[in-house]
Design a protein around this motif. Structure first.
Motif, short mmCIF file in Angstrom:
data_model
loop_
_atom_site.label_atom_id
_atom_site.label_comp_id
_atom_site.label_asym_id
_atom_site.label_seq_id
_atom_site.Cartn_x
_atom_site.Cartn_y
_atom_site.Cartn_z
N UNK B 213 0.93 -1.20 -0.02
CA UNK B 213 0.15 -0.08 -0.06
C UNK B 213 0.95 1.14 0.18
N UNK B 217 1.10 4.04 -2.91
CA UNK B 217 1.04 5.56 -2.67
C UNK B 217 2.10 6.34 -3.32
N UNK B 255 -6.59 -1.16 1.04
CA UNK B 255 -7.21 -1.02 2.22
C UNK B 255 -8.14 -2.05 2.71
N UNK B 258 -6.26 -5.15 4.18
CA UNK B 258 -5.68 -4.61 5.63
C UNK B 258 -7.05 -4.88 6.53
N UNK B 259 -8.00 -4.30 6.20
CA UNK B 259 -9.26 -4.43 7.33
C UNK B 259 -9.71 -5.89 7.39
N UNK B 630 6.83 3.26 16.73
CA UNK B 630 6.22 4.67 16.82
C UNK B 630 7.35 5.63 16.98
N UNK B 634 8.65 8.89 14.85
CA UNK B 634 8.58 10.05 15.44
C UNK B 634 9.78 10.78 15.40
N UNK B 637 10.26 12.00 11.95
CA UNK B 637 9.50 12.91 11.39
C UNK B 637 9.99 14.03 11.84
N UNK B 638 10.68 14.35 12.91
CA UNK B 638 11.38 15.59 13.34
C UNK B 638 12.86 15.80 13.16
N UNK B 640 15.39 16.91 10.50
CA UNK B 640 15.49 18.06 9.55
C UNK B 640 16.49 17.72 8.34
#
Lengths: 193, 661
Positions: B213, B217, B255, B258-259, B630, B634, B637-638, B640
């Motif tokens: 998936x 994308x 999707x 997955x469900x 997770x 994170x 994501x932060x 730079x």
């Protein structure tokens, strides 16, 4: 593409990708809605939606979530104007509203559990808990994201990267709002009809 | 306490049958050999830095191809075991190795059948396709990279994590799922399949499906947002267009997968009642959901292959593709129709004549755009200057096999006929004709067509043609008997049959076919080895086939940034046009490229742990792994600082070296 990277082009790309993700998430919800539609009468002798749903509670949850979407929108307006403090304030309100929504949902779930109507009771309850619970799980991850991002903005300010993440977060939040409106309509309102 | 730490994992579950012990020994042996080799040549760091953490789509593509080849080997062994069993399992023959019929007992046979299907679809065909798309697609649209390098590496590693999970039962025991490649329901519910097999199946597909998936994308973003300046959608090469349609299906159906898998997990783990046969569950809802994913999935596999054929045929006929617009419309038409036919997999559900008629008619409609595609290819060849290189052999093999396989499909689209052959070997023969004669032949054609671009040298033509002839002979010998057996009443997944049926001779012929296919694969391995040995002699240059699209403009193999100067595109067949005129001397600029990152491999590692822990109900491990994933996400994501710059002087040096010709 020539030489330096173009910031707006990058933002555009990320937002577009995020929209695709939201659409796939919507498809996941649509599977859950479809399951609920198929199973909502399969109560297996147990109570159905008529007996179980607490409408004042559901309405309160709805109003809280709608308000949180509104404050989230206001927060974005201030963020675009570069007003850091007001942005933080409005997103803090959004965060608190999100927390209260989630606690109300959890209280509804615990009550159902205590009355012996857990998700193992019937196909109807399985699909109810899964649909509403998946939405709740999304709200939870949205809140986690919001808390982290607010901490980031408080220390480093409204940087370009923070703005980008904030935009995606607000998209996510409004998206969850829309899904909830469908849950409120199809599960709660139509369940009481 | 012990149950808290180890969940359902005990000594008794460790491997103790010959096939699991064999698997364990083989896998650990391979790992030890690999580790020794890496230590001896001091390549651990190189492996980690240059490959495992790479975000370069060309390297990720090669890793996809290697993984898919390994899994083809694994799925192929399953196939040969099934064929051998069926050749031996007539009721009048004595059983071997302790089983009543043939040499494999009934439940083990079902496990093999299940694993074979899952591995071939999820880990072989999908792996090859994502590999080729990574390798070629950015080059074809004149891009330096994909839209999201992070999603790309994460998608790849989730695919690997899924592939490891599906093989884990060799190492930690238990069993694999024995309920068919898409898990028959309610057979796969806890009540009827209490072991860990279905959970292995569930988590393996969940993890790798998530990877697919994300990959989907990423490729949609790439095609829509990363094209070279001037390249309009109506100038995009056909392989990219076909991949685009395929990826649109991916984001529409994965999707759902997955469900559906998640709901099955909720049933099995929390005792919910989605698909159970009691307490208000609905097993047929599962069948509907899984085929809403499952049917379009087959078109995810075949659409990019259609694109490969278009490229191959037009290049080797030295002509523009006949009916570019029609080809794309037809591909999009197949894409749309593919999502409206899932019910033809279970006409026997009893939905009634009207529903069956609707799905039957839509199924027949698919033949129309597919036929249009065939016309495009054949008219491209018409009056072309055809050179019969190996990819063209694969193409002609495809045209003949895919046509008769397709006709079998048209037959089964008629509900009354389907009632007769439902779940028979006729069906098995039909879809193997489509996925071998269609998808796999296309993958082989694509690999030999693009191999010089990937590696810088061509594959040995003569051995490639030998491999083709072995493949087509073996394929027909193996599957034509299955059509006949199916019409005689043999059902799928038969682990034994009565001697009075008279099926054994045909099963033996079919098994001989599988051995010929085995020779064909061996020939392909020899071809690869010989080609690598002779690589100095087979230097390809940048444009070995007199190609038409932009990937042939890049150096072979392409440098990390693909194009030193991003080409300005003015029309279709961009490279063909460039060759007709003199290009100005290039002026080099600094190039921004994404840094390598281990985020993908870490998150996929945690995803693997979550899957493994949930299979064995080791809750603490699953929670820790989830937190780990997770946290890594994170941190990324932060972060730079994810890009670096290749200075213009360095670009100039690399270009001088690569563009010697």
């Amino acid at each position: 593409m020539k030489g330096k990277h173009n910031e707006t082009e990058d933002n555009d790309k990320v937002q577009f990708g995020f929209w695709i993700y939201l659409m796939t998430d919507l498809l996941m919800f649509s599977v859950l809605f479809a399951c609920y539609a198929v199973l909502h009468n399969n109560t297996f002798g147990g109570p159905g939606s008529h007996e179980l749903f607490n409408m004042p509670l559901a309405l309160t949850e709805t109003l809280i979530l709608l308000t949180s979407s509104f404050t989230c929108g206001l927060g974005m307006v201030f963020a675009r104007n570069g007003d850091k403090n007001k942005t933080l304030a409005f997103f803090a309100v959004t965060f608190l509203l999100g927390i209260s929504f989630l606690s109300l949902e959890l209280s509804e779930f615990t009550q159902l559990f205590h009355e012996g109507n857990s998700f193992t009771r019937s196909g109807f309850l399985s699909s109810f808990f899964t649909l509403v619970g998946t939405h709740g799980l999304h709200i939870f991850s949205g809140l986690l994201w919001m808390a982290l991002l607010l901490g980031y903005i408080a220390t480093r300010g409204l940087t370009k990267s923070a703005m980008r993440k904030l935009t995606l977060l607000s998209l996510f939040w409004h998206f969850l709002d829309i899904v909830w409106i469908f849950i409120f309509t199809f599960v709660y309102l139509m369940g009481k009809m | 306490m012990e149950q808290f730490i180890f969940g359902k994992l005990t000594f008794a579950t460790l491997p103790h049958e010959w096939f699991t012990v064999g698997g364990t020994v083989f896998i650990t042996g391979m790992m030890i050999v690999g580790a020794l080799f890496l230590t001896k040549t001091k390549r651990w760091k190189w492996l980690w830095r240059e490959w495992l953490t790479s975000v370069d789509p060309k390297k990720i593509g090669i890793m996809y191809l290697i993984m898919a080849m390994l899994m083809l080997f694994r799925g192929g062994i399953d196939a040969v075991m099934m064929w051998t069993q069926q050749a031996l399992a007539s009721s009048n023959m004595p059983g071997l190795m302790g089983s009543q019929h043939g040499f494999i007992d009934a439940s083990h046979f079902q496990e093999i059948a299940t694993a074979h299907g899952n591995i071939m679809v999820f880990f072989v065909t999908m792996g090859f396709l994502f590999g080729l798309m990574n390798l070629i697609l950015p080059l074809q649209i004149g891009a330096r990279d994909v839209a999201s390098p992070l999603l790309n590496t994460l998608g790849f590693w989730l695919y690997v994590a899924g592939a490891i999970l599906i093989n884990m039962f060799f190492v930690f025991g238990g069993h694999f799922s024995a309920t068919g490649w898409l898990a028959a329901m309610p057979l796969s519910e806890l009540q009827y399949s209490p072991g860990v097999g279905v959970d292995y199946w569930n988590w393996s597909l969940q993890v790798s499906g998530l990877g697919t998936l994300l990959g989907g994308i990423n490729f949609i973003m790439t095609i829509l947002k990363m094209r070279a300046p001037g390249m309009k959608l109506r100038d995009v090469p056909v392989f990219t267009w076909a991949s685009f349609c395929s990826m649109l299906i991916v984001i529409s159906i994965f999707p759902i997968l997955a469900m559906t898998l998640a709901l099955l997990f909720l049933d099995r783990f929390f005792g919910m009642h989605f698909f159970t046969s009691t307490a208000g569950g609905n097993p047929m809802m599962y069948i509907n959901l899984i085929w809403t994913w499952g049917h379009p999935e087959i078109y995810v596999l075949i659409l990019p292959i259609f694109g490969i054929w278009s490229e191959v045929v037009s290049t080797f006929s030295q002509k523009r593709l006949f009916g570019y617009t029609n080809t794309i419309l037809a591909t999009a038409g197949v894409m749309g129709l593919s999502m409206l036919v899932w019910l033809h997999h279970f006409f026997t559900m009893g939905a009634g004549a009207d529903v069956n008629a609707f799905f039957g008619v839509i199924t027949e409609f698919i033949a129309i755009p597919t036929g249009a595609l065939f016309l495009s290819w054949l008219f491209t060849m018409f009056r072309g200057k055809i050179s019969f290189k190996t990819p063209m052999y694969w193409f002609l093999g495809f045209v003949s096999t895919f046509s008769f396989g397709g006709m079998a499909g048209v037959m089964m689209g008629i509900a009354p006929i389907d009632f007769q052959v439902h779940n028979s070997l006729f069906l098995i023969a039909h879809f193997h004709t489509m996925v071998i004669g269609g998808a796999l032949f296309g993958i082989f054609a694509g690999i030999s067509y693009w191999f010089p671009k990937i590696s810088g040298f061509t594959l040995n033509e003569r051995l490639g043609k030998y491999a083709f002839w072995l493949w087509i002979t073996g394929f027909l010998t193996a599957f034509v008997p299955l059509y006949i057996l199916g019409l005689m009443g043999a059902t799928r997944r038969l682990d034994h049959y009565a001697a009075s049926t008279g099926w054994q001779p045909l099963f033996i012929v079919s098994a001989i076919g599988s051995l010929i296919i085995g020779c064909a694969v061996t020939m392909q391995v020899i071809q690869l080895v010989v080609s690598i040995r002779d690589r100095k002699k087979n230097q390809a240059g940048n444009d070995p086939w007199n190609g038409r699209t932009l990937e042939w403009y890049a150096p072979s193999p392409a440098p990390v940034y693909n194009f030193a100067v991003v080409p300005e595109v003015t029309g279709r067949d961009a490279f063909w046009e460039m060759k007709q005129k003199d290009l100005p001397k290039p002026v080099y600029h600094d190039i921004h490229m994404p840094k390598n990152t281990a985020t993908g491999i870490y998150i996929a590692g945690f995803a693997f742990l979550i899957g493994f822990a949930m299979v064995w109900h080791i809750i603490w491990l699953a929670v820790l792994a989830l937190i780990g994933a997770v946290v890594v996400l994170i941190r990324r994501a932060f972060d730079e600082n994810t890009e670096y710059i290749i200075p213009a002087s360095e670009v100039e040096r690399i270009e001088k070296e690569r563009r010697k010709d």
